[in-house]
Design a protein around this motif. Structure first.
Motif, short mmCIF file in Angstrom:
data_model
loop_
_atom_site.label_atom_id
_atom_site.label_comp_id
_atom_site.label_asym_id
_atom_site.label_seq_id
_atom_site.Cartn_x
_atom_site.Cartn_y
_atom_site.Cartn_z
N LEU A 41 0.82 -1.21 0.00
CA LEU A 41 0.00 0.00 0.00
C LEU A 41 0.85 1.26 0.00
CD1 LEU A 41 -2.93 -0.87 2.45
CD2 LEU A 41 -3.04 -0.66 -0.03
N ASN A 42 1.96 1.24 0.75
CA ASN A 42 2.87 2.39 0.74
C ASN A 42 3.39 2.66 -0.67
OD1 ASN A 42 2.76 3.02 3.48
ND2 ASN A 42 4.40 1.60 4.01
N GLN A 43 3.78 1.61 -1.36
CA GLN A 43 4.29 1.77 -2.72
C GLN A 43 3.18 2.21 -3.67
OE1 GLN A 43 5.75 -2.25 -3.01
NE2 GLN A 43 7.87 -1.65 -2.66
N PHE A 44 2.00 1.68 -3.48
CA PHE A 44 0.85 2.03 -4.32
C PHE A 44 0.49 3.50 -4.15
CE2 PHE A 44 -3.94 2.16 -4.24
CZ PHE A 44 -4.11 2.17 -5.61
N TYR A 45 0.37 3.97 -2.91
CA TYR A 45 0.00 5.36 -2.65
C TYR A 45 1.11 6.33 -3.05
CZ TYR A 45 -3.86 3.44 0.13
OH TYR A 45 -4.98 2.77 0.53
N SER A 46 2.36 5.96 -2.80
CA SER A 46 3.46 6.85 -3.18
C SER A 46 3.55 7.00 -4.69
CB SER A 46 4.78 6.32 -2.61
OG SER A 46 5.10 5.06 -3.16
N THR A 47 3.30 5.91 -5.42
CA THR A 47 3.29 5.99 -6.88
C THR A 47 2.20 6.92 -7.38
OG1 THR A 47 4.14 3.73 -7.02
CG2 THR A 47 3.16 4.64 -9.01
N LEU A 48 1.02 6.82 -6.78
CA LEU A 48 -0.08 7.71 -7.16
C LEU A 48 0.24 9.17 -6.82
CD1 LEU A 48 -3.21 5.66 -6.02
CD2 LEU A 48 -2.58 6.24 -8.36
N PHE A 49 0.87 9.37 -5.67
CA PHE A 49 1.20 10.74 -5.27
C PHE A 49 2.20 11.38 -6.23
CE2 PHE A 49 4.38 13.35 -2.99
CZ PHE A 49 3.60 14.48 -2.78
N PHE A 50 3.29 10.69 -6.53
CA PHE A 50 4.29 11.27 -7.41
C PHE A 50 3.77 11.43 -8.84
CE2 PHE A 50 7.25 9.57 -4.13
CZ PHE A 50 7.84 10.77 -3.80
N TRP A 89 9.09 -6.54 -13.58
CA TRP A 89 9.88 -6.64 -12.35
C TRP A 89 10.75 -5.41 -12.11
CZ3 TRP A 89 10.56 -9.93 -16.58
CH2 TRP A 89 11.70 -9.74 -17.32
N LYS A 90 10.89 -4.52 -13.10
CA LYS A 90 11.63 -3.26 -12.91
C LYS A 90 10.63 -2.20 -12.44
CE LYS A 90 15.27 -4.25 -16.27
NZ LYS A 90 16.00 -3.77 -17.47
N GLU A 91 10.18 -2.37 -11.20
CA GLU A 91 9.08 -1.55 -10.70
C GLU A 91 9.47 -0.10 -10.50
OE1 GLU A 91 8.23 -3.84 -7.24
OE2 GLU A 91 6.68 -5.03 -8.23
N ASN A 92 10.68 0.15 -10.00
CA ASN A 92 11.11 1.54 -9.79
C ASN A 92 11.20 2.30 -11.11
OD1 ASN A 92 11.32 1.16 -7.02
ND2 ASN A 92 13.47 0.53 -7.12
N LYS A 93 11.71 1.64 -12.13
CA LYS A 93 11.80 2.27 -13.44
C LYS A 93 10.43 2.54 -14.01
CE LYS A 93 13.93 1.70 -18.00
NZ LYS A 93 14.77 0.81 -18.86
N ARG A 94 9.52 1.59 -13.86
CA ARG A 94 8.15 1.78 -14.36
C ARG A 94 7.43 2.89 -13.60
NH1 ARG A 94 5.20 -2.33 -16.81
NH2 ARG A 94 3.59 -2.27 -15.18
N GLU A 211 -0.45 -10.94 -6.31
CA GLU A 211 -0.29 -9.94 -7.36
C GLU A 211 0.29 -8.67 -6.74
OE1 GLU A 211 -3.11 -7.50 -10.50
OE2 GLU A 211 -3.70 -9.52 -9.88
N SER A 212 1.59 -8.48 -6.91
CA SER A 212 2.30 -7.42 -6.20
C SER A 212 2.76 -6.29 -7.11
CB SER A 212 3.51 -8.00 -5.45
OG SER A 212 4.39 -8.64 -6.36
N ASP A 213 2.21 -6.18 -8.29
CA ASP A 213 2.60 -5.12 -9.23
C ASP A 213 1.86 -3.83 -8.86
OD1 ASP A 213 3.46 -3.56 -11.29
OD2 ASP A 213 2.77 -4.87 -12.90
N TYR A 214 2.45 -3.06 -7.94
CA TYR A 214 1.78 -1.85 -7.46
C TYR A 214 1.71 -0.76 -8.52
CZ TYR A 214 6.58 -0.12 -6.77
OH TYR A 214 7.88 0.26 -6.94
N VAL A 215 2.63 -0.80 -9.49
CA VAL A 215 2.61 0.20 -10.56
C VAL A 215 1.38 -0.01 -11.45
CG1 VAL A 215 3.87 1.19 -12.51
CG2 VAL A 215 5.11 0.38 -10.51
N ARG A 216 1.09 -1.27 -11.77
CA ARG A 216 -0.10 -1.55 -12.56
C ARG A 216 -1.36 -1.20 -11.80
NH1 ARG A 216 -1.81 -7.46 -14.74
NH2 ARG A 216 -2.42 -7.64 -12.55
N HIS A 217 -1.38 -1.44 -10.50
CA HIS A 217 -2.54 -1.05 -9.69
C HIS A 217 -2.72 0.46 -9.71
CE1 HIS A 217 -1.99 -4.99 -7.20
NE2 HIS A 217 -2.58 -5.19 -8.36
#
Length: 246
Positions: A41-50, A89-94, A211-217
């Motif tokens: 959830l932290n990764q999901f929300y931070s991705t949305l914020f940025f 799997w390159k989640e930070n880059k995505r 399913e841990s792809d937070y970028v796709r979520h």
């Protein structure tokens, strides 16, 4: 491929789109947050914020410098292609490409949005900027809380306070359409946090299934809006019928 096969495939795709994994039990499950769910959830929300913050910056740059829509649209197209060819799997880059894509995308859309809605530039930039506040509040609440109910309630409280203060200060300083529509914009920000909280329950359900792809979520947070709303309405109707039958 025959027309009947194409039609059957289209119907199957639409059915899969509207049939969600979210059910009443998952929606009401507000117990303790497991460490890996909390991290997701932290990764999901931070991705949305940025991504949303990049959208605000892109729209501000486009409207302030008057760079037009063609060059940002080309940049958005290149970023989308690059994003789609980046391995999952390159989640930070995505995540970085998603923020870059929203920057170029909103830099391209902002001039058209001001023309279509007939609003000033300050209203567009302020709308996107204050939307990012909600994601920031959810991100902060997920870091400080260990229960889902505390995450969502604290995020709602933080968002109401910060958004109300920012809208009042912004409307007093900038005026224009922001001062005219600040209460309607506040209701939108409140609804947005409620929707993301509901959508988060489906994200949690998917994370529990591996399913841990937070970028796709994060990418699907608004593309999944129609089926999520329909699912919640259907569950609410079923709950009312069950209560009446008892």
């Amino acid at each position: 491929m025959s027309f009947a096969a194409v039609r059957a495939r289209a119907v199957r795709t639409a059915r899969n789109y509207y049939v969600r994994e979210l059910d009443a039990e998952s929606l009401e499950n507000l117990k303790d947050v497991a460490p890996y769910i909390r991290r997701h959830l932290n990764q999901f929300y931070s991705t949305l914020f940025f991504a949303t913050a990049s959208s605000a910056i892109g729209s501000y740059v486009s409207l302030s410098l008057n760079v037009g829509s063609s060059l940002p649209a080309f940049g958005a197209f290149i970023t989308v292609v690059w994003f789609n060819f980046t391995p999952p799997w390159k989640e930070n880059k995505r995540a970085c490409l998603l923020s870059l894509g929203t920057f170029f995308g909103w830099a391209s859309l902002a001039p058209w949005l001001t023309w279509f809605l007939n609003v000033d530039t300050n209203f567009v930039v302020a709308s996107i900027s204050t939307t990012s506040i909600g994601f920031c509040c959810l991100w902060a609440a997920s870091k400080w809380s260990t229960h889902f109910v505390f995450i969502y309630s604290r995020a709602m409280l933080y968002n109401c306070i910060l958004a109300f203060i920012c809208l009042h200060i912004g409307s007093a300083v900038l005026g224009g359409d922001l001062a005219l529509w600040k209460y309607e914009l506040f209701l939108w920000l409140l609804w947005n946090v409620i929707y993301v909280a509901v959508y988060s329950q489906e994200v949690v359900l998917k994370a529990r299934k591996g399913e841990s792809d937070y970028v796709r979520h994060a990418v699907n947070v608004y593309t999944d809006l129609p089926p999520i709303v329909i699912t919640v309405i259907r569950l609410a109707i079923e709950a009312v019928r069950n209560s009446r039958s008892r």
